[in-house]
Design an enzyme around this catalytic site. Sequence first.
Site, PDB file in Angstrom:
ATOM      1  N   ASP A  78     -33.989  15.863   2.536  1.00 51.96           N
ATOM      2  CA  ASP A  78     -34.503  17.223   2.665  1.00 51.96           C
ATOM      3  C   ASP A  78     -34.272  17.797   4.057  1.00 51.96           C
ATOM      4  O   ASP A  78     -33.988  18.987   4.205  1.00 51.96           O
ATOM      5  CB  ASP A  78     -35.996  17.242   2.340  1.00 51.96           C
ATOM      6  CG  ASP A  78     -36.243  17.281   0.839  1.00 51.96           C
ATOM      7  OD1 ASP A  78     -35.375  16.802   0.092  1.00 51.96           O
ATOM      8  OD2 ASP A  78     -37.300  17.775   0.418  1.00 51.96           O
ATOM      9  N   CYS A 119     -38.536   8.575   0.106  1.00 53.72           N
ATOM     10  CA  CYS A 119     -38.324  10.003   0.345  1.00 53.72           C
ATOM     11  C   CYS A 119     -38.679  10.915  -0.812  1.00 53.72           C
ATOM     12  O   CYS A 119     -39.001  10.501  -1.908  1.00 53.72           O
ATOM     13  CB  CYS A 119     -36.930  10.244   0.900  1.00 53.72           C
ATOM     14  SG  CYS A 119     -36.708   9.356   2.467  1.00 53.72           S
ATOM     15  N   LYS A 121     -37.949  13.422  -3.223  1.00 57.31           N
ATOM     16  CA  LYS A 121     -37.779  13.592  -4.667  1.00 57.31           C
ATOM     17  C   LYS A 121     -37.417  12.284  -5.349  1.00 57.31           C
ATOM     18  O   LYS A 121     -37.516  12.167  -6.568  1.00 57.31           O
ATOM     19  CB  LYS A 121     -36.667  14.614  -4.967  1.00 57.31           C
ATOM     20  CG  LYS A 121     -36.781  15.899  -4.197  1.00 57.31           C
ATOM     21  CD  LYS A 121     -38.151  16.529  -4.319  1.00 57.31           C
ATOM     22  CE  LYS A 121     -38.375  17.577  -3.259  1.00 57.31           C
ATOM     23  NZ  LYS A 121     -38.323  17.097  -1.891  1.00 57.31           N
ATOM     24  N   CYS A 191     -39.606   9.996   7.244  1.00 55.70           N
ATOM     25  CA  CYS A 191     -39.974  10.703   8.474  1.00 55.70           C
ATOM     26  C   CYS A 191     -41.461  10.568   8.790  1.00 55.70           C
ATOM     27  O   CYS A 191     -42.317  10.724   7.909  1.00 55.70           O
ATOM     28  CB  CYS A 191     -39.590  12.164   8.369  1.00 55.70           C
ATOM     29  SG  CYS A 191     -37.802  12.405   8.253  1.00 55.70           S
ATOM     30  N   SER A 468     -42.302  22.060   3.091  1.00 58.25           N
ATOM     31  CA  SER A 468     -42.214  20.654   3.468  1.00 58.25           C
ATOM     32  C   SER A 468     -43.613  20.123   3.715  1.00 58.25           C
ATOM     33  O   SER A 468     -44.528  20.879   4.084  1.00 58.25           O
ATOM     34  CB  SER A 468     -41.376  20.518   4.736  1.00 58.25           C
ATOM     35  OG  SER A 468     -41.608  19.280   5.363  1.00 58.25           O
TER      36      SER A 468
END
Length: 552
Positions: A78, A119, A121, A191, A468
């Site tokens: 993303d 992550c 999706k 992240c 996000s």
Amino acid sequence: MRSDQMKKGIERAPHRSLFKAMGYTDEEIQRPLIGIANSFNEIIPGHIHLKQIVEAVKAGVRIGGGTPVEFGAIGVCDGIAMNHLGMRYSLASRELIADSVELMAMAHPFDAMVMVSSCDKISPGMMMAMLRLNIPAIIVTGGPMLTGNWRGKRVNLISVFEGIGSVKRGTMTEGELCEVESEACPTCGSCAGMFTANSMNCLSEAIGLSLPGNGTIPATSSKRMRLAKETGMQIMKLLENDIKPRDIATMDAFRNAIAVDMALGCSTNTALHIPAIAKEAGIEFDINLFNEISMKAPHLCSMIPGGNHSLDDLDTAGGIQSVMYQLNKIGLINGEAITVTGRKVSENIQHAVARDADIIRSAATAYHKEGGIAILFGNLAPNGSVVKQSAVAPEMLKHKGPARVYESEDDAYKAILAWDIKKGDVVVIRYEGPKGGPGMPEMLSPTSAIVGMGLGKDVALITDGRFSGGTQGAAIGHISPEAAEGGTIALVQEGDMIEIDIPARKLNLDVSDEELNKRKSNWMPKEQKIKTGYLGRYARMVSSGAKGAVVE
């Protein structure tokens, strides 16, 4: 065994021959075959190390007496896809991931499966596939990235996005931004922060589809490798006892997960993914359930980006099991739900402790009395909209201001960076929903620019797109119906007053019904932006954000 369909009897001699062509021995073929979906690639930091995770899973499967069979799955980063055409493919990839895992598991009937992912999706897509297939399965993820350090200050990916606005504002130099860029993402992993990836990894644990520790053990820790081995060993026990994902992911399990979601202050994207996963379990899901539980579940953990604590901090403090322990003390966890451990939730959490009373607070000392997410309704969002209220400044919980209307994220982003947005404004970004986007792109760039330019306590942003998990501020997304379907957001005009009341769960356009009906009669649908390829098909088939943006 399910795999007997492709390996047992004289008629399957050709099939066994093909296995032997790859080096499988007769003994390996005779054992239970465990499919391992691996989303490793070299474009996502959360996936770059998944080869090592998969090897550990394979070792565990072999210890347990099975034969691991690995295959690949796609994944979109993303962050790298952000703010250009690529972001329109991100949410849409979730359906492809679920479909491709289903395809592989049906074409090659594995006895059980382990999903190795990370992550935004990818983990939801794999959980959707688990429930659709309903054969014994566990998910194990790559774990969270560690935070970076810039001049003694914790930094992460969102620090870089917000740094762009700071440079425009004049509070940071381009050289300093370059330094932050080089320090913000210091390791592999999802992240650093309670963004969508880590939110869903934590909720996989809360639902019971992953082993304890999956949500919080850092990507770089040896504990993550041990967890992967234990996952490989545990899948053999689930196969032996015939425990399937739908035995675990019941409505009680989803209620547990939403309570944890509220306690953690997870990403608003959980309001898309939880309904989509529940749908695959055959569960009717009402988005109002988020509000029902949010009113009862306190916000116990102040995580990045809304707070200062990292996933590493949360892991050290006791992790998701300790959060569930605190919620259980106030009656918000159903302890009878079973998990992939083979035990009930009550058994899993009975020895959990919060090792740091500030990182995992009790209900009595909660950061907020209500949970992290709120669903807002009103004439601007008849079917609902979503806000991460735990990341909203107190000054912006109630706000009324003039609409500044933009037909795309790109137009709004340029306006924000050009200082066209003033204190008090409500930025409206429309035609970015599941159909209109298409693909419901995230709005991290404009929301980060608002914060970076010092407007986070003065400006709201609403959209039929989404945000996000790194977004903070009065950012309200998933407005349904979306503009492309003729929702009220399509009728907003420049200067209209918009009223936001998050505590009351209200989002209204201060325009009379008579005027709205007049505007509606003059409204014409816009031509679909992308008509061909996968996104063209997706736009024609996708449902609203209120239903999880699932493909019907």
